[in-house]
Design an enzyme around this catalytic site. Sequence first.
Site: not given
Length: 433
Positions: A96, A171, A251
């Site tokens: 990541r 989510c 986001y």
Amino acid sequence: MKDGLKVAVIGGGSSYTPEIVEGFLLRYDKLPIKELWLVDIEEGRQKLEIVGNLAKRMIEKSGLPIQVHLTLDRKKAIEGAHFISTQMRVGLLEARKWDEHIPNQHGVIGQETTGPGGMMKALRTIPALLDICRDIEALSPDAWLLNFTNPAGMVTEAIHNYSRVKSIGLCNAPIGLQKWLTQKYETPANNIYTEFVGLNHLHWVTQVLVNGQDKLPELLDQREEYAAKNVPPSEWDPEFLQSLGALPSYYLKYFYMTDVMLQEQLEAVKSGGTRAEVVKRVEEELFELYKDPKLLEKPKQLEQRGGAYYSEAAVNVMDSLYNDKRDIQTLNVRNGNILDFLPSNACIEVNCLVTGNGPIPLPVSRIPEHVKGLIHAVKTYERLTIDAAIQGDRRLVLQALVHHPLVPSVSVAKTLMNELLEKNKAYLPAFDK
């Protein structure tokens, strides 16, 4: 299921595991779990033992008759399971770190689920999840797979289209917004209805009804924000929000405020490292806490990890599937004809009626015309990425990057492709053909 449920958590050595264990304990009267299997890989053995022993202490304190099994044998965990939850990270946090850092070096957003970083996580993850699905098909064909592994939308779409496993993508963002609204308006969650439209980590809220009253204009006017731990906190432009006419996911700042978000990322790297490096430090602290034999519950510090309400979202879905509750939850499911400008087999994030036979996506009241193009563009990139993961085709990787709205040019796309594929070589055997 009369003798109790068997649940397998793949990626059981995750720091998130105490969250889902807490959720199971709180909902035991609705979900009579007899066996909880936590499974991980050899590299995660130590973490599995630490977090697994905490899970055992939590259950022992509760007095509930749940047996906890820790194993590196995935098939043993999957066999006969009723529910399987995935919370994997192929390549661990080190991978990541480079997903975030390499794009930043070339003036592009670096994020684990959005843009080039999200693409690399998908390329590493999709083959691994499909391998797990083959075990589920053989050993637990009637099980439900609840996928929390990011990028959840792409991973779930790949499972839908390349396996026979019954899968739902989850989510914590939708339930997080719901919690924020219950606090803001001081009313129970069942008095609030929010309509979500879009994709995972690319959704808009087009309705907010509180006790039957439309609160969306008020929320857009006040500019109050529901934010996430892993997204920088810059404010929205008020005129833009008003003109948008919908409440955007945090986001979406990466798309609507790219310059500001990139600058914040670059400054954050200078002061504290990439988000992956921050999370790594938080995880190290958490696992030190988890080692304490006197710790018998989920520590408050876990909320810093960015996964708030994860357990509640997972357990809500299991409860509704098992008990045929027919309540409404926001999930990642097959499109069908809900968003008519996307393919029917695309994965979308919308409200669903959750029945004993699975979720039924609900029609949306409206889709703002000006967001359809962004949804379509990102879905095109997602589908190219899925195909690239399946085929191991560099040409598809290039097309996915070039067609992502956050990648500025073919030349930058080629540079990112070469550097990211090289850095991830160990996790992408399909690309060695």
